[in-house]
Design a protein around this motif. Structure first.
Motif, PDB file in Angstrom:
ATOM      1  N   UNK A 107     -70.345 -29.458  24.914  1.00 20.24           N
ATOM      2  CA  UNK A 107     -69.853 -28.104  25.043  1.00 20.24           C
ATOM      3  C   UNK A 107     -70.563 -27.308  24.176  1.00 20.24           C
ATOM      4  N   UNK A 108     -71.548 -26.371  24.878  1.00 23.47           N
ATOM      5  CA  UNK A 108     -72.450 -25.759  23.804  1.00 23.47           C
ATOM      6  C   UNK A 108     -71.963 -24.502  23.166  1.00 23.47           C
ATOM      7  N   UNK A 109     -72.255 -24.051  22.274  1.00 19.23           N
ATOM      8  CA  UNK A 109     -71.675 -22.766  21.492  1.00 19.23           C
ATOM      9  C   UNK A 109     -71.439 -21.809  22.101  1.00 19.23           C
ATOM     10  N   UNK A 110     -72.539 -21.267  22.764  1.00 23.60           N
ATOM     11  CA  UNK A 110     -72.493 -20.047  23.769  1.00 23.60           C
ATOM     12  C   UNK A 110     -71.308 -20.297  24.846  1.00 23.60           C
ATOM     13  N   UNK A 111     -71.265 -21.422  25.490  1.00 27.75           N
ATOM     14  CA  UNK A 111     -70.338 -21.780  26.734  1.00 27.75           C
ATOM     15  C   UNK A 111     -69.113 -21.473  26.059  1.00 27.75           C
ATOM     16  N   UNK A 112     -68.905 -22.340  24.596  1.00 25.10           N
ATOM     17  CA  UNK A 112     -67.338 -22.149  24.169  1.00 25.10           C
ATOM     18  C   UNK A 112     -66.999 -20.708  23.877  1.00 25.10           C
ATOM     19  N   UNK A 113     -67.770 -19.674  23.358  1.00 24.93           N
ATOM     20  CA  UNK A 113     -67.295 -18.664  22.808  1.00 24.93           C
ATOM     21  C   UNK A 113     -67.169 -17.761  24.143  1.00 24.93           C
ATOM     22  N   UNK A 114     -68.133 -17.855  25.115  1.00 25.56           N
ATOM     23  CA  UNK A 114     -68.098 -17.247  26.528  1.00 25.56           C
ATOM     24  C   UNK A 114     -66.928 -17.566  27.700  1.00 25.56           C
ATOM     25  N   UNK A 115     -67.001 -18.881  27.790  1.00 28.23           N
ATOM     26  CA  UNK A 115     -66.226 -19.287  28.815  1.00 28.23           C
ATOM     27  C   UNK A 115     -64.773 -19.781  28.288  1.00 28.23           C
ATOM     28  N   UNK A 116     -64.537 -19.884  27.059  1.00 28.15           N
ATOM     29  CA  UNK A 116     -63.549 -20.504  26.529  1.00 28.15           C
ATOM     30  C   UNK A 116     -62.678 -19.337  25.673  1.00 28.15           C
ATOM     31  N   UNK A 117     -63.266 -18.937  24.668  1.00 28.68           N
ATOM     32  CA  UNK A 117     -62.834 -17.869  23.646  1.00 28.68           C
ATOM     33  C   UNK A 117     -62.562 -16.597  24.553  1.00 28.68           C
ATOM     34  N   UNK A 118     -63.837 -15.974  24.775  1.00 28.61           N
ATOM     35  CA  UNK A 118     -63.995 -14.512  25.395  1.00 28.61           C
ATOM     36  C   UNK A 118     -63.112 -14.351  26.789  1.00 28.61           C
ATOM     37  N   UNK A 119     -63.470 -15.607  27.680  1.00 27.67           N
ATOM     38  CA  UNK A 119     -62.916 -15.479  29.007  1.00 27.67           C
ATOM     39  C   UNK A 119     -61.414 -15.352  29.137  1.00 27.67           C
ATOM     40  N   UNK A 120     -60.732 -16.213  28.374  1.00 28.35           N
ATOM     41  CA  UNK A 120     -59.149 -16.455  28.007  1.00 28.35           C
ATOM     42  C   UNK A 120     -58.840 -15.156  27.712  1.00 28.35           C
ATOM     43  N   UNK A 121     -59.140 -14.550  26.906  1.00 29.19           N
ATOM     44  CA  UNK A 121     -58.585 -13.540  25.921  1.00 29.19           C
ATOM     45  C   UNK A 121     -59.066 -12.406  26.877  1.00 29.19           C
ATOM     46  N   UNK A 122     -60.355 -12.020  27.206  1.00 27.53           N
ATOM     47  CA  UNK A 122     -60.556 -10.751  27.909  1.00 27.53           C
ATOM     48  C   UNK A 122     -59.811 -10.644  29.436  1.00 27.53           C
ATOM     49  N   UNK A 123     -59.812 -11.815  30.081  1.00 32.40           N
ATOM     50  CA  UNK A 123     -59.441 -12.011  31.623  1.00 32.40           C
ATOM     51  C   UNK A 123     -58.034 -11.752  31.744  1.00 32.40           C
TER      52      UNK A 123
END
Length: 256
Positions: A107-123
């Motif tokens: 799990x790359x850092x960009x994928x973690x931030x965008x797909x896990x942290x940001x996506x879960x909160x923003x969506x």
């Protein structure tokens, strides 16, 4: 009568804001330059945080007051309960995916931030707190129509993951059903948005980290353990006494 008290006008307003946010990036290109043309991560992040997070939050604050904004969003309490419940519920995915993948984690850092942290909160902000939450809690929509539109639009925005028509349809069905499930949990857990936020986060985290599939539809084992997680949340949520203790409130689904 105030604008926000007119259920018809409020419904139309919420839908207009939602679809404006959904197509905000396409609309923006006619007025502003693409500042992140050479960086897809920054472009996607700017879209997600601006149109899925900032605008819905500003609109809800303007409608219902900044002091009551955390409560309206469902973020005023229940952080630790949401975190603990979500982690426990997704353990079947963590263990099962680990075994199936041979404990290969990627799990790359960009994928973690965008797909896990940001996506879960923003969506969860735009789909659960804003779209479903306002239509059901404020505009007087029934549970079925409010959940249905939430599921339809959530499924539609994920169809790009399918490389064929069949895959796109499968992604639409899976993510649309997932959205309806998240909305139901949001309501049943007395409007605690941390529950779907952390479930969204951990499900994406285990799925992406163990690289279970190229899209949200997944394969056999990916869905076996995902269904186990869903079944656990449904079982716990349908146990009134247990849910009361976990949520910390006596009345879990008040009339609104």
């Amino acid at each position: 009568m105030k604008f926000k008290d007119n259920k018809t006008l409020l419904s139309l307003f919420v839908l207009v804001v939602y679809f404006t946010c959904s197509y905000g990036w396409s609309i923006r290109r006619y007025f502003l330059p693409d500042l992140f043309a050479d960086n897809s991560y920054l472009r996607s992040t700017s879209v997600q945080l601006t149109f899925y997070l900032l605008i819905p939050v500003l609109v809800m604050g303007a409608l219902y007051g900044w002091k009551s904004l955390p409560k309206e969003l469902g973020l005023n309490r229940g952080f630790s309960r949401g975190l603990g419940f979500a982690f426990l519920a997704t353990l079947p995915m963590a263990v099962g995916y680990g075994i199936v993948s041979g404990l290969e984690w990627n799990l790359e850092w960009d994928a973690f931030l965008y797909g896990c942290v940001q996506a879960s909160f923003a969506e969860e902000i735009i789909f659960r707190a804003f779209l479903f939450g306002l239509l059901y809690r404020k505009a007087g929509w029934g549970l079925f129509p409010a959940t249905l539109i939430d599921g339809l639009v959530f499924g539609a925005i994920h169809m790009y993951q399918g490389e064929t028509v069949t895959e796109a349809i499968m992604v639409f069905v899976v993510t649309g059903a997932g959205a309806a499930w998240f909305s139901w949990l949001f309501k049943e857990w007395n409007w605690n948005l941390w529950v779907p936020v952390f479930l969204h986060f951990f499900m994406n985290f285990w799925w992406s980290g163990f690289e279970m599939a190229d899209n949200a539809a997944g394969g056999l084992w990916a869905n076996v353990f995902r269904v186990m997680t869903i079944a656990f949340t449904v079982y716990v949520t349908n146990r009134p006494l247990l849910l009361t203790r976990l949520s910390g409130v006596k009345q879990l689904a008040p009339k609104v």
